[in-house]
Design a protein around this motif. Structure first.
Motif, mmCIF file in Angstrom:
data_model
loop_
_atom_site.group_PDB
_atom_site.id
_atom_site.type_symbol
_atom_site.label_atom_id
_atom_site.label_comp_id
_atom_site.label_asym_id
_atom_site.label_seq_id
_atom_site.Cartn_x
_atom_site.Cartn_y
_atom_site.Cartn_z
ATOM 1 N N ARG A 76 93.369 3.911 121.012
ATOM 2 C CA ARG A 76 92.309 4.663 121.701
ATOM 3 C C ARG A 76 91.746 5.740 120.792
ATOM 4 O O ARG A 76 90.526 5.908 120.666
ATOM 5 N N ASP A 80 87.906 6.003 119.115
ATOM 6 C CA ASP A 80 87.080 7.182 119.372
ATOM 7 C C ASP A 80 86.700 7.881 118.064
ATOM 8 O O ASP A 80 85.636 8.497 117.962
ATOM 9 N N THR A 164 81.830 -0.991 119.272
ATOM 10 C CA THR A 164 82.363 0.347 119.535
ATOM 11 C C THR A 164 81.696 0.996 120.728
ATOM 12 O O THR A 164 82.361 1.657 121.547
ATOM 13 N N ARG A 168 83.547 2.456 124.216
ATOM 14 C CA ARG A 168 83.388 3.833 124.681
ATOM 15 C C ARG A 168 82.750 3.896 126.062
ATOM 16 O O ARG A 168 83.009 4.829 126.826
ATOM 17 N N GLU A 169 81.954 2.888 126.382
ATOM 18 C CA GLU A 169 81.327 2.876 127.702
ATOM 19 C C GLU A 169 82.313 2.494 128.796
ATOM 20 O O GLU A 169 82.384 3.147 129.837
ATOM 21 N N GLY A 171 85.646 2.347 128.540
ATOM 22 C CA GLY A 171 86.883 3.106 128.471
ATOM 23 C C GLY A 171 88.106 2.222 128.276
ATOM 24 O O GLY A 171 88.065 1.007 128.473
ATOM 25 N N PRO A 248 86.640 13.503 123.741
ATOM 26 C CA PRO A 248 85.863 12.969 122.625
ATOM 27 C C PRO A 248 86.233 13.624 121.303
ATOM 28 O O PRO A 248 86.549 14.796 121.238
#
Length: 259
Positions: A76, A80, A164, A168-169, A171, A248
């Motif tokens: 994760r 990120d 990517t 990130r959208e 999760g 973030p």
């Protein structure tokens, strides 16, 4: 540096064994890339060897994971922290074929959100590894491909490339083991987004000891296996599932390294 692919490698006390893996990876990759070696603690035995390589190859960075210990949190954090539009997750044990990193990344460039290296499609193979784990993984992959239509016969393999922005959208909810590959494949399936695969030959790790704990990680795999069979979801409903989004990481900054 503007990498086209960010390679995420979670590690745990790999020590000198990481050198062979990294040397092969750096030799085989042709696309502009960054390689993030994600470790959970400053004293991890992998770090000195990574930093030695990083002094001569700027693509490599040792990155300290601050999301919590374990492979799921390391992956994760790595995604990120990634600077590239494509993230490839691969293991530090030499089981995955680094020549396929570019090929997986190019599939994402062409529009798929998950590109899987498949041991169970024609041309793929798994050599070695615990027999029970092999049987369960093969059964899960084939049943998900046939009945849930997930787009790959090897949904449980960690060796995958991701868009990517997609990750990130939607999760990442996994917090325990290596089930992230299955989670993101299942989410793409529920959103009816494209998943593709290429054949790979997986070789059991030549050095060291595997940190995979089937008993501890199995509940996570089972959760996402069942999730893949659900009805189509909207992006809004799917993203609403993530109740505790990751903090973030600022893009384009220097991440914490250890000495």
């Amino acid at each position: 540096m503007n990498p086209r692919v960010s390679v995420i490698v979670p590690v745990y006390n790999e020590g000198e064994a990481i050198v062979r893996c990294l040397e092969r990876m750096l030799r085989e990759m042709l696309l502009p890339a960054e390689v993030l070696i994600v470790h959970d603690m400053p004293e991890d035995t992998t770090v000195p060897y990574v930093e030695r390589i990083a002094r001569t190859d700027p693509r490599v960075r040792a990155v300290l994971n601050t999301y919590g210990r374990g492979p799921a949190n390391a992956i994760r954090f790595g995604i990120d922290a990634a600077l590239a539009p494509v993230a490839v997750v691969t293991m530090a044990d030499g089981c995955d074929d680094p020549r396929q990193i570019d090929e997986l990344a190019r599939l994402v460039d062409r529009g798929v959100v998950v590109a899987a290296a498949s041991r169970y499609m024609p041309g793929g193979q798994q050599v070695g590894g615990p027999r029970l784990k092999r049987m369960m993984s093969r059964w899960a992959g084939r049943s998900l491909y046939t009945f849930a239509r997930v787009g790959t016969r090897d949904a449980t393999n960690s060796f995958k490339a991701y868009d990517t922005a997609f990750v990130r959208e939607v999760g990442i909810e996994s917090r325990t083991g290596f089930e992230i590959g299955l989670e993101l494949t299942a989410k793409a399936t529920r959103l009816r987004l494209p998943v593709a695969e290429i054949p790979t030959i997986w070789l059991d790790r030549p050095l060291g000891e595997s940190h995979f704990d089937l008993g501890r990680f199995l509940p996570g795999y089972l959760r996402w296996y069942l999730f893949a069979y659900g009805r189509r979801l909207s992006r809004e409903k799917l993203t609403a599932r993530v109740r505790t989004p990751a903090v973030p990481v600022p893009r384009g900054t220097e991440y914490e390294k250890t000495a």
